[in-house]
Design an enzyme around this catalytic site. Structure first.
Site, short mmCIF file in Angstrom:
data_model
loop_
_atom_site.label_atom_id
_atom_site.label_comp_id
_atom_site.label_asym_id
_atom_site.label_seq_id
_atom_site.Cartn_x
_atom_site.Cartn_y
_atom_site.Cartn_z
N ASP A 75 -7.36 5.65 -1.53
CA ASP A 75 -7.06 4.43 -0.77
C ASP A 75 -6.59 3.33 -1.72
O ASP A 75 -7.31 2.95 -2.63
CB ASP A 75 -8.33 3.99 -0.03
N CYS A 131 0.81 -1.22 0.00
CA CYS A 131 0.00 0.00 0.00
C CYS A 131 0.85 1.28 0.00
O CYS A 131 0.53 2.23 -0.72
CB CYS A 131 -1.01 0.00 1.13
N HIS A 188 -6.19 0.21 -0.98
CA HIS A 188 -6.57 -1.11 -0.47
C HIS A 188 -7.75 -1.71 -1.21
O HIS A 188 -8.76 -2.10 -0.63
CB HIS A 188 -6.86 -1.04 1.03
#
Length: 377
Positions: A277, A75, A279
């Site tokens: 993000d 990430c 993820h």
């Protein structure tokens, strides 16, 4: 292919958050101010134009025998890719460039995107970043912090002649004007560098436009400032200065997040940070034969995530892009005015001269031989 696209859409929809609240407060995104009451659509277009890099799966194993997905560990690398991609967009297309689905994009846009595809021969791929991280003491598959990603980008940029960036990563919370000007005005490299990303672009696009950086002059600056804004939690004294950084026209946002959860922060609304993000796990996408990329999965097309600024982990890295020397001079003026006005607990220092007790500053150059990295490294 159809199934994987459908799967991606399901994943993206599941991440959909509530839209922005009704408020008169301005929203700041990477140096641009938006007003929700009058131009909400422009705000969402501005956010969706940012390149969005997420976990991917089914790419070629890193190092030949390593992982074929970065889910669970990549990430912060993806966030570093997003910050760098924003710098390259500003460099080649300008901050006000907009992306629209199914709309034909400039060749430079596809060349930028190719730099980040999950292939060992792409200069800022997950393969290159993971393997360059070995030299920073990180095993492949190990989680990176903001400073490690900054150091990796600094090293990889030395092999990237097309974009011709000078990457400066500050030390000890101190930005040295003299060192940056020395680095950005250093004579252009030539010769062996052409075998790096420039070779990739020639092979991918069937032509050689490897001219950027060969003329003397200011090298566009990517400035990264790793910071520790507290011990276990962010110190509230830094919040106003941190938010001011997103207002600067040179802003590339910030890398950070929560422990072992990295986000790419692009702006704020009130006391909430706005972020992209990484993820979400999507399937590997390669370039087409003509050099273009099916790019829909590289743009976040929902309302972005938000988090309270006080929930931010104190370990962050600010990013700024200065295409010309005047941009850097303007940034220095803004820092003096907005960041250094507080007499105690400054977020970072900006000094004119290289500190005498530091080792001499030598602008980094491409190493002749290296033992880490893949293909082009």
């Amino acid at each position: 292919s159809v199934l994987s696209r459908y799967e991606n859409q399901i994943t993206l929809l599941s991440d959909y958050l509530e839209e922005f609240p009704e408020t008169d407060e301005p929203v700041w995104i990477l140096g641009r101010q938006h007003h929700l009451n009058t131009d909400k659509s422009k705000l969402l277009l501005d956010i969706s134009a940012r390149l969005w890099f997420t976990y991917r799966r089914k790419f070629s194993p890193i190092g030949g025998t390593g992982p074929s997905s970065d889910a669970g560990w990549g990430c912060m690398l993806r966030c570093g890719q997003m910050m760098l991609a924003q710098a390259l967009i500003c460099r080649h297309l300008g901050r006000d460039w907009q992306w629209e689905k199914h709309k034909k994009q400039p060749e430079e846009y596809h060349r930028i995107l190719q730099c980040f595809l999950d292939r060992k021969d792409c200069c800022y791929s997950i393969h290159q970043m993971a393997q360059m991280g070995v030299g920073e003491g990180k095993s492949i598959g190990e989680w990176f912090g903001p400073n490690t990603v900054a150091q990796v980008l600094k090293k990889l940029a030395l092999f990237d002649e097309w974009n011709s960036l000078a990457v400066y990563v500050s030390m000890d919370n101190t930005v040295v004007i003299e060192d940056i000007k020395k680095m950005c005005w250093s004579p252009a490299q030539s010769g062996g560098v052409a075998h790096s990303s420039a070779h990739l672009h020639r092979s991918a696009l069937g032509q050689n436009k490897n001219t950027a950086g060969l003329c003397p002059g200011w090298k566009p600056l990517l400035l990264i400032i790793p910071l520790r804004l507290g011990i276990n939690h962010i110190n509230p004294v830094y919040i106003d200065a941190f938010k001011e950084c997103f207002k600067m026209p040179q802003s590339l946002g910030a890398l950070g997040g929560k422990p072992n959860n990295a986000y790419y922060f692009i702006g704020f609304l009130g006391n909430e940070l706005i972020y992209l993000d990484p993820h979400t796990t999507q399937s590997f996408v390669d370039s087409e034969e003509n050099g273009t990329v099916d790019d829909e999965s590289f743009h976040c097309q929902q309302a972005p995530h938000r988090m309270k600024i006080m929930n931010l982990d104190p370990s962050v890295a600010l990013g700024f892009f200065c295409k010309e020397e005047c941009d850097f001079d303007n940034w220095c003026s803004l820092v003096q005015k907005e960041i250094l006005k507080q007499q105690s607990l400054r977020m970072f220092e900006l000094v004119q001269k290289h500190p005498p007790h530091w080792p001499p500053f030598i602008p980094p150059t491409k190493p002749e031989v290296t033992t880490t990295g893949a293909g082009l490294v």
